[in-house]
Design a protein around this motif. Structure first.
Motif, short mmCIF file in Angstrom:
data_model
loop_
_atom_site.label_atom_id
_atom_site.label_comp_id
_atom_site.label_asym_id
_atom_site.label_seq_id
_atom_site.Cartn_x
_atom_site.Cartn_y
_atom_site.Cartn_z
N GLU A 166 0.82 -1.21 0.00
CA GLU A 166 0.00 0.00 0.00
C GLU A 166 0.85 1.26 0.00
O GLU A 166 0.50 2.27 -0.63
CB GLU A 166 -0.93 0.01 1.22
CG GLU A 166 -2.05 -0.99 1.16
CD GLU A 166 -1.68 -2.38 1.69
OE1 GLU A 166 -2.60 -3.17 1.94
OE2 GLU A 166 -0.47 -2.66 1.84
N ILE A 167 1.98 1.22 0.71
CA ILE A 167 2.84 2.40 0.82
C ILE A 167 3.86 2.45 -0.30
O ILE A 167 4.17 3.52 -0.83
CB ILE A 167 3.52 2.43 2.19
CG1 ILE A 167 2.47 2.36 3.30
CG2 ILE A 167 4.34 3.71 2.36
CD1 ILE A 167 1.38 3.39 3.18
N ALA A 168 4.38 1.30 -0.69
CA ALA A 168 5.31 1.27 -1.83
C ALA A 168 4.66 1.86 -3.07
O ALA A 168 5.32 2.58 -3.84
CB ALA A 168 5.77 -0.16 -2.08
N LEU A 169 3.37 1.61 -3.27
CA LEU A 169 2.67 2.15 -4.44
C LEU A 169 2.69 3.67 -4.49
O LEU A 169 2.65 4.26 -5.57
CB LEU A 169 1.21 1.66 -4.44
CG LEU A 169 0.98 0.18 -4.71
CD1 LEU A 169 -0.48 -0.18 -4.48
CD2 LEU A 169 1.39 -0.18 -6.13
N LEU A 170 2.78 4.31 -3.33
CA LEU A 170 2.76 5.77 -3.30
C LEU A 170 3.98 6.37 -3.98
O LEU A 170 3.94 7.51 -4.45
CB LEU A 170 2.68 6.27 -1.86
CG LEU A 170 1.41 5.91 -1.07
CD1 LEU A 170 1.46 6.51 0.31
CD2 LEU A 170 0.17 6.34 -1.82
N ASN A 171 5.09 5.64 -4.02
CA ASN A 171 6.29 6.17 -4.67
C ASN A 171 6.05 6.46 -6.15
O ASN A 171 6.69 7.33 -6.73
CB ASN A 171 7.45 5.18 -4.54
CG ASN A 171 7.85 4.95 -3.10
OD1 ASN A 171 7.69 5.83 -2.25
ND2 ASN A 171 8.36 3.76 -2.80
N ILE A 172 5.11 5.73 -6.74
CA ILE A 172 4.74 5.96 -8.13
C ILE A 172 3.49 6.84 -8.20
O ILE A 172 3.41 7.77 -8.99
CB ILE A 172 4.50 4.63 -8.85
CG1 ILE A 172 5.83 3.87 -8.98
CG2 ILE A 172 3.88 4.84 -10.23
CD1 ILE A 172 5.71 2.46 -9.48
N ALA A 173 2.51 6.56 -7.34
CA ALA A 173 1.21 7.22 -7.45
C ALA A 173 1.23 8.68 -7.07
O ALA A 173 0.41 9.47 -7.54
CB ALA A 173 0.19 6.48 -6.58
N GLU A 174 2.16 9.09 -6.18
CA GLU A 174 2.19 10.49 -5.73
C GLU A 174 2.32 11.46 -6.89
O GLU A 174 1.80 12.57 -6.85
CB GLU A 174 3.34 10.69 -4.75
CG GLU A 174 3.04 10.16 -3.36
CD GLU A 174 4.25 10.24 -2.44
OE1 GLU A 174 4.02 10.25 -1.21
OE2 GLU A 174 5.38 10.28 -2.93
N ASN A 175 3.02 11.05 -7.94
CA ASN A 175 3.21 11.93 -9.09
C ASN A 175 2.13 11.78 -10.14
O ASN A 175 2.16 12.46 -11.17
CB ASN A 175 4.58 11.66 -9.73
CG ASN A 175 5.73 12.03 -8.81
OD1 ASN A 175 5.63 12.99 -8.04
ND2 ASN A 175 6.81 11.27 -8.86
N LEU A 176 1.18 10.90 -9.90
CA LEU A 176 0.11 10.67 -10.87
C LEU A 176 -1.19 11.35 -10.47
O LEU A 176 -2.13 11.40 -11.26
CB LEU A 176 -0.15 9.16 -11.00
CG LEU A 176 1.03 8.29 -11.43
CD1 LEU A 176 0.61 6.83 -11.43
CD2 LEU A 176 1.52 8.71 -12.81
N SER A 177 -1.28 11.87 -9.26
CA SER A 177 -2.54 12.41 -8.76
C SER A 177 -2.34 13.79 -8.17
O SER A 177 -2.65 14.05 -7.02
CB SER A 177 -3.12 11.46 -7.69
OG SER A 177 -2.15 11.20 -6.70
N GLU A 178 -1.80 14.68 -8.99
CA GLU A 178 -1.45 16.00 -8.49
C GLU A 178 -2.64 16.93 -8.35
O GLU A 178 -2.62 17.87 -7.57
CB GLU A 178 -0.40 16.63 -9.42
CG GLU A 178 0.94 15.88 -9.41
CD GLU A 178 1.94 16.47 -10.37
OE1 GLU A 178 1.54 17.37 -11.13
OE2 GLU A 178 3.10 16.05 -10.36
N SER A 179 -3.71 16.71 -9.11
CA SER A 179 -4.87 17.60 -9.02
C SER A 179 -5.68 17.26 -7.79
O SER A 179 -5.55 16.18 -7.20
CB SER A 179 -5.74 17.47 -10.28
OG SER A 179 -6.48 16.27 -10.23
N GLU A 180 -6.55 18.17 -7.40
CA GLU A 180 -7.40 17.93 -6.23
C GLU A 180 -8.51 16.94 -6.51
O GLU A 180 -9.12 16.41 -5.60
CB GLU A 180 -7.98 19.26 -5.75
CG GLU A 180 -6.96 20.16 -5.08
CD GLU A 180 -6.27 19.50 -3.90
OE1 GLU A 180 -6.96 18.92 -3.05
OE2 GLU A 180 -5.02 19.53 -3.85
N ALA A 181 -8.81 16.71 -7.79
CA ALA A 181 -9.81 15.69 -8.13
C ALA A 181 -9.32 14.33 -7.66
O ALA A 181 -8.12 14.05 -7.67
CB ALA A 181 -10.05 15.68 -9.63
N GLY A 182 -10.25 13.49 -7.24
CA GLY A 182 -9.86 12.20 -6.71
C GLY A 182 -9.28 11.27 -7.76
O GLY A 182 -9.67 11.31 -8.94
N THR A 183 -8.32 10.45 -7.33
CA THR A 183 -7.71 9.44 -8.19
C THR A 183 -7.75 8.11 -7.47
O THR A 183 -7.38 8.01 -6.30
CB THR A 183 -6.24 9.80 -8.52
OG1 THR A 183 -6.20 11.05 -9.21
CG2 THR A 183 -5.60 8.73 -9.39
#
Length: 304
Positions: A166-183
């Motif tokens: 769950e946390i390892a995924l954030l290393n990639i996902a953090e740069n994919l969901s920059e807008s305030e809209a939900g991802t």
């Protein structure tokens, strides 16, 4: 965010980080180094080693052959090797929080309080909407972790992090969901898929889907819809506009079609070759078999 499971052995200043994810049929290995302030993959491979925990010498030979011996290492735990729990944060000083959390979760975990090791990570302040502050607690069996650390040392790696998907995924996902809209980040695994709900670069909700997504398409779609509704109505975030399916899917799979047909969001599958730097060609098969190791190797604070 806390370092998940506190097993930093020593302050190794190497900027190379090797990540390992152990599967029954082999070991996924990824290595990344810091280039111009950003992480770049330098090595990715899946080693077809039967019962890798009992065949450390075969893995050690590969680690040595590619020049990774003595590197800092992050181990990504697998389904069944940890528990992730959302609990109310105890009202204690931060230096007493872990001890207090052990007693907060003692009736929720499958380990005794003497055998458990825990860590936690915090959610954004606006995740609570006036309710008590909540934390995600990671709990694991101390003996299992110690065995994994000994195994890493036997293959000539220096364990500095224990991670969870769950946390390892954030290393990639953090740069994919920059807008305030939900991802929605949907990581697919036949045993237990993961749903991470994000706004901006922050994680607000994580859920495990403990069934085969390919065998239960309807349940997968329904659970994603419920998560998206909860994210908007209970957490109060903007509606989810994107669903990113990981790892890279080949063609228009039945699940991708069902998601597009039933959910009001842009459904995409991510090719890591489009978003990260790599010296290694990231073929589809390699991405699918090594995704969690790649994600863990891209940890931003490694080597700090």
């Amino acid at each position: 965010m806390a370092d998940l499971l506190p097993f930093r052995k020593k302050n190794n200043k190497s900027k190379e980080l090797v990540a390992i994810h152990i599967a029954p049929e082999g070991v996924a290995i990824a290595s990344a180094s810091v280039v111009a302030g950003l992480r770049k993959l330098s090595y990715v491979a899946f080693l077809d080693v039967s019962e890798p925990l009992n065949n450390a010498s075969l893995v050690a030979s590969e680690v040595s052959e590619v020049g990774l011996s003595d590197s800092c290492c992050s181990l990504v735990l697998s389904t069944g090797e940890y528990q992730l729990l959302l609990v109310e944060a105890p009202e204690v000083p931060k230096d007493e929080l872990k001890e207090a959390l052990i007693w907060r979760v003692k009736d929720l975990i499958q380990y005794s309080t003497d055998d458990v090791i825990i860590d936690f990570f915090e959610l954004p302040d606006d995740a609570f909407r006036g309710r008590r502050k909540m934390l995600y607690v990671v709990a694991a069996d101390r003996k299992l972790i110690e065995k994994r650390i000994s195994w890493l040392e036997s293959i000539k790696l220096t364990p500095v992090y224990i991670d969870v998907p769950e946390i390892a995924l954030l290393n990639i996902a953090e740069n994919l969901s920059e807008s305030e809209a939900g991802t929605v980040i949907l990581y697919l695994d036949e045993k237990q898929s993961i749903v991470n709900m994000m706004s901006g670069s922050w994680l607000y909700l994580s859920r495990a889907l403990s069934y085969s997504h390919s065998a239960q398409l309807d349940n997968t779609v329904l659970d994603l819809q419920r998560s998206m509704d909860y994210f908007e109505s209970q957490i109060g975030k903007s509606a989810c506009t994107r669903i990113i399916v990981l790892p890279l899917q080949i063609g228009e799979t039945p699940l991708m079609m069902e998601l597009r047909r039933n959910l009001d969001a842009d459904v995409q599958s991510l090719d890591l070759g489009d978003v990260i730097e790599s010296d290694v060609p990231l073929a589809i098969d390699l991405q699918q078999r090594c995704f969690l190791a790649i994600a863990a190797a891209l940890r931003n604070e490694a080597g700090a």
